[in-house]
Design a protein around this motif. Structure first.
Motif, mmCIF file in Angstrom:
data_model
loop_
_atom_site.group_PDB
_atom_site.id
_atom_site.type_symbol
_atom_site.label_atom_id
_atom_site.label_comp_id
_atom_site.label_asym_id
_atom_site.label_seq_id
_atom_site.Cartn_x
_atom_site.Cartn_y
_atom_site.Cartn_z
ATOM 1 N N PRO A 1 31.957 37.101 51.077
ATOM 2 C CA PRO A 1 31.968 37.959 49.882
ATOM 3 C C PRO A 1 33.107 37.615 48.909
ATOM 4 C CG PRO A 1 32.782 39.168 51.798
ATOM 5 C CD PRO A 1 32.294 37.851 52.303
ATOM 6 N N ARG A 2 33.078 38.238 47.748
ATOM 7 C CA ARG A 2 34.069 38.059 46.684
ATOM 8 C C ARG A 2 35.490 37.906 47.223
ATOM 9 N NH1 ARG A 2 35.383 38.837 41.469
ATOM 10 N NH2 ARG A 2 33.265 39.109 40.723
ATOM 11 N N ILE A 3 36.223 36.926 46.708
ATOM 12 C CA ILE A 3 37.565 36.636 47.238
ATOM 13 C C ILE A 3 38.685 37.258 46.398
ATOM 14 C CG2 ILE A 3 39.196 34.813 47.866
ATOM 15 C CD1 ILE A 3 36.672 32.986 48.243
ATOM 16 N N VAL A 4 38.659 37.072 45.084
ATOM 17 C CA VAL A 4 39.715 37.662 44.241
ATOM 18 C C VAL A 4 39.098 38.383 43.048
ATOM 19 C CG1 VAL A 4 41.551 36.015 44.768
ATOM 20 C CG2 VAL A 4 39.980 35.547 42.891
ATOM 21 N N GLU A 5 39.893 39.257 42.484
ATOM 22 C CA GLU A 5 39.467 39.930 41.269
ATOM 23 C C GLU A 5 40.311 39.448 40.100
ATOM 24 O OE1 GLU A 5 37.660 44.165 42.517
ATOM 25 O OE2 GLU A 5 39.677 43.714 43.197
ATOM 26 N N ALA A 6 39.691 39.316 38.949
ATOM 27 C CA ALA A 6 40.371 38.741 37.791
ATOM 28 C C ALA A 6 41.060 39.797 36.955
ATOM 29 C CB ALA A 6 39.371 38.007 36.926
ATOM 30 N N GLN A 7 42.043 39.332 36.197
ATOM 31 C CA GLN A 7 42.802 40.221 35.326
ATOM 32 C C GLN A 7 43.415 39.334 34.246
ATOM 33 O OE1 GLN A 7 46.499 41.807 36.908
ATOM 34 N NE2 GLN A 7 45.619 43.846 36.757
ATOM 35 N N VAL B 1 37.159 33.784 40.049
ATOM 36 C CA VAL B 1 37.312 35.175 39.601
ATOM 37 C C VAL B 1 36.000 35.846 39.218
ATOM 38 C CG1 VAL B 1 39.729 35.106 38.913
ATOM 39 C CG2 VAL B 1 37.994 34.355 37.308
ATOM 40 N N SER C 1 33.029 35.221 40.818
ATOM 41 C CA SER C 1 32.055 34.912 41.866
ATOM 42 C C SER C 1 31.852 36.110 42.783
ATOM 43 C CB SER C 1 32.528 33.716 42.692
ATOM 44 O OG SER C 1 32.544 32.564 41.905
ATOM 45 N N GLU C 2 30.591 36.527 42.903
ATOM 46 C CA GLU C 2 30.271 37.628 43.803
ATOM 47 C C GLU C 2 30.357 37.180 45.260
ATOM 48 O OE1 GLU C 2 30.041 40.823 43.472
ATOM 49 O OE2 GLU C 2 30.577 40.454 41.362
ATOM 50 N N ARG D 1 44.674 38.390 41.152
ATOM 51 C CA ARG D 1 45.151 39.504 41.958
ATOM 52 C C ARG D 1 44.361 39.492 43.257
ATOM 53 N NH1 ARG D 1 44.433 45.457 41.540
ATOM 54 N NH2 ARG D 1 42.588 44.857 40.386
#
Ligand SMILES: [Zn+2]
Lengths: 97, 475
Positions: free
Chosen positions: A90-96, B139, B141-142, B266
């Motif tokens: 599943p998704r590894i990092v979240e962007a900002q 960033v 990618s699901e 993050r």
């Protein structure tokens, strides 16, 4: 007694899910480990060389030769989700910004 | 208003060109089906016992020596714990407190100035697996797909001191480092395949200050150009924050090549806490100084030494010498041809000209066949212009230059006895133009030369033709 939050943090680092009861138990256990550790720290080791391995062994090197690997199916057996020969995660990092 | 100095440090990962992985005997080759080169050791299954690949130690030592490092008699492996999908064991075997190599430097040119960048350390470690993201970048990618074929390939991490001063210098450093690694043959150094990767740390500090500013780490730099652009972008972004009176946050940012900007990453988890401890499964390395000297003896001439030799011994310009150094295959060819006693400059001009274009399309020619061509041009058997045609034929046939010349009847005709009748014929067929020439239309001379060349299919020696025509027209 070590801090309860410290136990929770360590569990999270090791990806362990602990129940409230288990947290209580580990808080006690870890505290007693650390108490034993404190006792060891009182020994004067200023004249002893540091060690990283219990037995002192010289390194053993391997020749650079290719051997057998596992079949792909066997490798993928451990994955909860696979796709086209890959493990799917599943998704590894979240962007900002 | 304060002005700021840029401070850059690089961390370069170089995949070593071994046959098998670092701690197991799975193949380290590129391009196999996903997850087909894995075993209990590189997957970290319980009970597996890793063993160090001696070639990896040799290559890391070689890299350290080429970078003027101290090779440590004692070095130790550590276990760095973290969870990330590309890491099957949930820890990486690396060297933390006691790296294999310390305190080196790399010398390279920035324009005409020779500069030095300090290498803080080089250590051996394991490569992670490869992630293929479902979206355009990590960033957005699901989900991601993971291939562990690369997991466990031997890597060296080269860490520089923060003593690089501008983005272009960082790029020049990395280019020189890549060249050095390919000269010593420890890696194929392909950035596009990930066998050479670079993360950059960049901070700004007030001009003249000795205190470093807060640094930002930039990841996902997949080309030399990306490194330079990302640093330029980050330099600008940080200076804008500082001029506005803001503060820089210490963080990792990822470079988005298409958008041309860096973005903050993050992580979903906590701040990293690697809980590094001595690796229990791999004993420390004790290197015999005699062995280290044996490795030192295998180091070939390095790029900067070669540059100096080409300039000093052969009198080549910086531009020419740099070409031969940056393309070692051309450099080797140069030395092969030089040994056959041609003019240094004419060899370089030849290699950098049409030959370079053709060789890049079709691969190199045997130096013997090139020498054959240079020889007959040198001797005046054929002209420079004809030489270009013969060069094309050398690439498409197995014949020697001389055979091609004979087969096509290309020899230059320089014999006045053979050329005079042709010149006379040409003039006789153009009486009107001859009289116009004699009445002052001197530019018609070129036309007569052209006619003779046409009749002889370009094989006539232009000097001799000129002389003959002048003689005939003067009568
Ligand atoms: Zn393996």
């Amino acid at each position: 007694m070590i801090d309860r939050r410290e136990v929770i943090r360590m569990a999270r680092l090791a990806r362990l899910e602990l129940s409230e009861m288990e947290i209580d138990q580990y808080q006690k256990d870890l505290t007693s480990f650390l108490t034993s550790g404190k006792k060891l720290q009182q020994v004067d080791v200023s004249r002893v060389e540091g060690t990283s391995h219990a037995v002192s062994v010289a390194h053993e090197l391997r020749k650079d030769e290719v051997g057998k690997s596992l079949p792909q199916e066997a490798v993928l057996l451990g994955g909860p989700q696979v796709q086209d020969g890959f493990f799917r995660v599943p998704r590894i990092v979240e962007a900002q910004e | 208003m304060t002005s700021y100095d840029t401070v850059i440090g690089l961390e370069i990962h170089v995949a070593l060109l071994t046959q098998s992985k670092f701690l197991c005997s799975c193949s380290a080759s590129f391009g196999a089906p996903p997850n087909s080169q894995c075993c209990p050791i590189c997957l970290g299954l319980p009970g597996a016992l890793p063993l160090i690949n001696e070639k990896a130690v040799e290559y890391a030592t070689k890299a350290g020596l080429a970078l003027n490092c101290q090779i440590n008699h004692f070095s130790r492996f550590d276990r760095k714990n973290y969870f990330y999908p590309d890491l099957p064991k949930a820890y990486q075997i690396t060297q933390d407190a006691f790296p294999l190599c310390t305190k080196g430097f790399l010398e390279y040119y920035v324009d005409d100035r020779l500069v030095q960048t300090e290498i803080t350390r080089i250590h051996l470690e394991e490569e992670a697996g490869k992630l293929i993201h479902s979206g355009a970048s990590i960033v957005d990618s699901e989900y991601s797909l993971v291939d562990y074929n690369r997991a466990g390939i031997p890597l060296i991490e080269i860490v520089t001191a923060p003593d690089i001063h501008h983005p272009r210098q960082a790029r020049l450093f990395l280019e020189q480092l890549r060249l050095l690694m390919s000269y010593i043959g420890v890696s194929d150094t392909k950035m596009e395949e990930g066998s050479l990767r670079c993360d950059a740390n960049i901070s700004l500090k007030p001009n003249g200050s000795s205190v470093l500013g807060t640094k930002v780490e930039i990841k996902n730099l997949n080309s030399f150009r990306a490194l330079e652009r990302a640093l330029e972008y980050e330099e600008m972004r940080q200076s804008q924050v500082l001029y506005r009176g803001g503060t820089i946050r210490q963080e990792s940012r990822t470079w988005d090549d298409r958008a041309g900007k860096t973005m903050s990453m993050r992580s979903k988890g906590d701040a990293p806490d690697y809980r590094i401890f001595p690796e229990p499964d791999v004993p420390p390395l004790y290197l015999d100084p005699v062995w280290v000297e044996l490795i030192r003896a295998t180091i070939p001439e390095l790029p900067l030494e070669r540059l100096r030799r080409l300039e000093g011994q052969y009198g080549l310009s910086r531009y020419e010498a740099t070409f031969l150094v940056n393309y070692p295959d051309f450099g080797e060819l140069f030395f092969a041809l030089v040994s056959q006693h041609f003019g240094y400059k004419s060899i370089v001009n030849f290699l950098m000209g049409d030959y370079a274009r053709l060789a890049r399309e079709k691969g190199h020619l045997n130096p013997k066949r090139i020498a054959g061509l240079l020889k007959i041009v040198d001797e005046g058997v054929i002209s420079q212009t004809q030489g270009k045609g013969v060069l094309d034929d050398l690439f498409s046939s197995d014949l020697s230059a001389r055979e091609i010349v004979e087969e096509k009847g290309l020899e230059v005709v320089g014999d006045p006895g053979r050329l005079r009748p042709i010149a006379r014929e040409v003039l006789a067929a153009n009486r009107e133009l001859v009289s116009r020439f004699q009445n002052g239309e001197t530019k018609l001379f070129g036309f007569f030369v052209g006619q003779v060349m046409r009749v002889t299919q370009g094989k006539a020696d232009p000097g001799v033709v000129n002389e003959l025509l002048r003689d005939e027209l003067g009568k």
